[in-house]
Scaffold this active site. Structure first.
Site, PDB file in Angstrom:
ATOM      1  N   ARG A 183       0.819  -1.211   0.000  1.00 22.92           N
ATOM      2  CA  ARG A 183       0.000   0.000   0.000  1.00 22.92           C
ATOM      3  C   ARG A 183       0.852   1.259   0.000  1.00 22.92           C
ATOM      4  O   ARG A 183       0.475   2.291  -0.581  1.00 22.92           O
ATOM      5  CB  ARG A 183      -0.931  -0.032   1.206  1.00 22.92           C
ATOM      6  CG  ARG A 183      -1.887   1.155   1.267  1.00 22.92           C
ATOM      7  CD  ARG A 183      -1.506   2.079   2.389  1.00 22.92           C
ATOM      8  NE  ARG A 183      -2.268   3.299   2.383  1.00 22.92           N
ATOM      9  CZ  ARG A 183      -2.100   4.257   3.269  1.00 22.92           C
ATOM     10  NH1 ARG A 183      -1.185   4.141   4.221  1.00 22.92           N
ATOM     11  NH2 ARG A 183      -2.808   5.370   3.205  1.00 22.92           N
TER      12      ARG A 183
ATOM     13  N   SER B 219     -18.398  -1.513   5.011  1.00 23.29           N
ATOM     14  CA  SER B 219     -18.353  -0.381   5.934  1.00 23.29           C
ATOM     15  C   SER B 219     -17.036  -0.401   6.692  1.00 23.29           C
ATOM     16  O   SER B 219     -16.649  -1.428   7.255  1.00 23.29           O
ATOM     17  CB  SER B 219     -19.529  -0.455   6.915  1.00 23.29           C
ATOM     18  OG  SER B 219     -19.456   0.590   7.858  1.00 23.29           O
ATOM     19  N   ASN B 220     -16.350   0.725   6.697  1.00 27.27           N
ATOM     20  CA  ASN B 220     -15.046   0.824   7.355  1.00 27.27           C
ATOM     21  C   ASN B 220     -15.205   1.579   8.668  1.00 27.27           C
ATOM     22  O   ASN B 220     -15.233   2.814   8.695  1.00 27.27           O
ATOM     23  CB  ASN B 220     -14.053   1.537   6.443  1.00 27.27           C
ATOM     24  CG  ASN B 220     -12.651   1.563   7.036  1.00 27.27           C
ATOM     25  OD1 ASN B 220     -12.386   0.921   8.048  1.00 27.27           O
ATOM     26  ND2 ASN B 220     -11.761   2.312   6.408  1.00 27.27           N
TER      27      ASN B 220
ATOM     28  N   GLY C 125     -12.628  -3.506  10.705  1.00 27.32           N
ATOM     29  CA  GLY C 125     -12.104  -2.868  11.907  1.00 27.32           C
ATOM     30  C   GLY C 125     -10.764  -2.199  11.647  1.00 27.32           C
ATOM     31  O   GLY C 125     -10.210  -2.246  10.550  1.00 27.32           O
TER      32      GLY C 125
ATOM     33  N   HIS D  47     -29.875 -14.670   5.833  1.00 30.18           N
ATOM     34  CA  HIS D  47     -29.860 -16.112   6.083  1.00 30.18           C
ATOM     35  C   HIS D  47     -30.998 -16.832   5.372  1.00 30.18           C
ATOM     36  O   HIS D  47     -31.073 -18.082   5.408  1.00 30.18           O
ATOM     37  CB  HIS D  47     -29.935 -16.382   7.586  1.00 30.18           C
ATOM     38  CG  HIS D  47     -29.201 -17.617   8.009  1.00 30.18           C
ATOM     39  ND1 HIS D  47     -28.603 -18.478   7.112  1.00 30.18           N
ATOM     40  CD2 HIS D  47     -28.963 -18.147   9.236  1.00 30.18           C
ATOM     41  CE1 HIS D  47     -28.028 -19.466   7.752  1.00 30.18           C
ATOM     42  NE2 HIS D  47     -28.244 -19.305   9.059  1.00 30.18           N
TER      43      HIS D  47
ATOM     44  N   ASP E 255     -26.176 -19.350   3.260  1.00 26.53           N
ATOM     45  CA  ASP E 255     -25.817 -20.153   4.426  1.00 26.53           C
ATOM     46  C   ASP E 255     -24.440 -19.754   4.942  1.00 26.53           C
ATOM     47  O   ASP E 255     -23.694 -19.018   4.286  1.00 26.53           O
ATOM     48  CB  ASP E 255     -25.864 -21.651   4.093  1.00 26.53           C
ATOM     49  CG  ASP E 255     -25.016 -22.002   2.880  1.00 26.53           C
ATOM     50  OD1 ASP E 255     -23.836 -21.592   2.844  1.00 26.53           O
ATOM     51  OD2 ASP E 255     -25.534 -22.678   1.967  1.00 26.53           O
TER      52      ASP E 255
END
Length: 501
Positions: free
Chosen positions: A310, A418-419, A443, A471, A475
């Site tokens: 990065r 989502s960060n 996270g 769900h 699965d």
């Protein structure tokens, strides 16, 4: 009888001349006066060549009086079933002249912020709403006094000699007309681009979206070139950043403590305000999400190799004027994994009787803005490079920070990441953004001790990820296999490059 009629005509004429004199005291006696009647601008020209009291020998010449038609500009349907919007800002006021496609106001719906543009040339005569009012779709938004057709007014000889100086001023400052769609004009408004300076490539001289984007890229290149010294060759330009980093000792990176913005405190009494705008949309979305049975799955990812890669990506993207974070890599890796698990890039109908597999990977990402939570999405990630994903991510973030995200940016998502790590936290329980069927929460990256293959403790960059899936059709094994493939791309960036299309 004749004397009485003459007296009434004389009195009417004196009153009219007095009104004209009072309203146009700052103009010369030969200029054409404007008289305001019932909110409409009426051109009145009175020429008195002779007046003899109590006689019918006077001659009064009146030009034909023409009033400009007023059009009620109604708020059109902006899609997504929206019936009302919140007026955020007016760009015009009563008396302002507008042209077609000029911005009139900005409104906030449950889903996005939209700029309303004019469909007419004319003068604003009335605003039907104030700022913070609720405007309804299909009802008048503003009244526009449209431009008067030419040749409708007959003028006297004196008026032809003494032309209106205001008309000359308006014609001299008339803006050049450009051909562009409303979406192109909105793009130019967001990036503060003068369309008259953009070279058109469309049919009939029409400016396309690609023309505006090319113009923006040319401006960025010009700014970069202007910062390079004239006598510096290419080799020196490349070696300068490396030399500067070698001379400067590395500084430890410290994250500044987050200081929340101080909210307005109400002392002594409670405050009640309506739920509107983005919060209202979030409330509706969460109610729909509650009807979906969620399945959760969590794991941790070793990003030690990706952290080094990065840094290379970041420096290369910085030279092109793009801020590069980890998110473009996470998003592209998710798209590559979705090729093998297309059911995660699907949607179901309300009765859960049919599954629609989406051809495009429109991957959304959650943004925390002052107005609330918004989830814009990057369209067709499967066709984009990692750098192109980073560019689109930068664009959407800039629009989100200024509250300029449009309906096209917020609709059509098929998968979401989502960060939460940029704020803090490790694990989460993300809520599916219906009609999507899966979502992930990332996270923060932290240095933690781990055992290597030889049993030795080594420092490792660890990131936690939490997935939620519908769900009813997904699965646990499918979600786990998808997560493992996505995880392998990040832990072994070579495989990411190998499978990159």
């Amino acid at each position: 009888m004749a004397a009485a009629i003459g007296s009434r005509l004389k009195l009417t004429l004196i009153r009219r001349l007095t009104l004209i004199r009072d309203l146009n005291l700052h103009r010369s006696l030969n200029s054409r006066p404007r008289v305001l009647m019932s909110g409409k601008a009426v051109l009145a020209s009175v020429a008195v060549t002779e007046f003899v009291p109590q006689s019918f020998s006077r001659r009064i010449h009146l030009s034909s009086v023409s009033s400009l038609p007023i059009v009620q500009f109604k708020l059109s349907d902006i899609g997504e079933g929206i019936r009302e919007v919140h007026v955020k800002e007016w760009f015009v006021g009563v008396g302002d002249r507008v042209a077609q496609f000029d911005s009139i106001c900005e409104v906030q719906s449950d889903k996005a912020s939209v700029t309303i543009t004019s469909r007419y040339d004319g003068v604003i005569s009335k605003l039907h709403y104030n700022v913070d009012d609720i405007a309804l779709v299909g009802l008048p938004l503003v009244d526009i006094e449209v431009s008067e057709p030419s040749g409708s007014e007959t003028t006297s000889d004196e008026e032809q000699v003494h032309s209106d100086p205001e008309g000359v001023h308006t014609a001299a400052h008339k803006r050049p007309k450009v051909l562009a769609a409303p979406s192109v004009r909105r793009l130019s408004f967001e990036h503060q681009v003068d369309l008259s300076k953009v070279t058109a490539s469309g049919r009939g001289g029409r400016i396309l979206k690609e023309d505006v984007l090319a113009y923006i890229e040319a401006l960025k290149v010009t700014k970069v070139v202007d910062r390079v010294p004239e006598k510096m060759d290419v080799r020196e330009a490349r070696e300068q950043p490396a030399k500067a980093s070698a001379d400067t000792p590395p500084q430890p990176k410290t994250s500044p403590a987050y200081v929340p913005r101080l909210q307005h405190a109400v002392l002594g009494q409670d405050k009640t305000e309506p739920i509107a705008g983005i919060r209202k949309a979030m409330a509706k979305a969460m109610v729909k999400s509650q009807a979906v049975p969620h399945f959760g799955y969590s794991d941790e990812v070793n990003l030690s190799s990706l952290v080094e890669l990065r840094l290379v990506f970041r420096d290369a993207a910085k030279q092109r004027g793009v801020n590069f974070t980890y998110m473009p890599i996470f998003i592209k890796a998710a798209s590559m994994a979705l090729h093998y698990f297309p059911i995660l890039n699907a949607s179901v109908d309300e009765k859960c009787e049919n599954i629609t597999y989406k051809a495009s990977h429109n991957i959304g990402f959650a943004m925390d803005t002052e107005a609330g939570l918004v989830v814009p999405n990057i369209k067709n990630v499967q066709t984009l490079s990692i750098f192109e994903v980073a560019k689109e991510l930068n664009r959407l973030k800039d629009l989100g920070d200024t509250g300029k995200l449009g309906p096209a940016d917020l609709s059509g998502g098929t998968f979401t990441i989502s960060n939460i790590g940029n704020i803090g936290g490790t694990y989460a329980k993300p809520v599916i953004f219906v009609p999507e069927v899966a979502i992930g929460a990332i996270g923060r990256i932290q240095m933690l001790p781990r055992f290597d293959a030889k049993g030795q403790i080594i420092p490792v960059h660890v990131m936690n990820v939490s997935w939620s899936a519908d769900h009813r059709i997904i699965d646990g094994a499918t979600m786990a296999r998808f997560s493992n493939l996505w995880k392998s791309y990040l832990e072994n960036p070579a495989t990411l490059i190998m499978d990159l299309k």
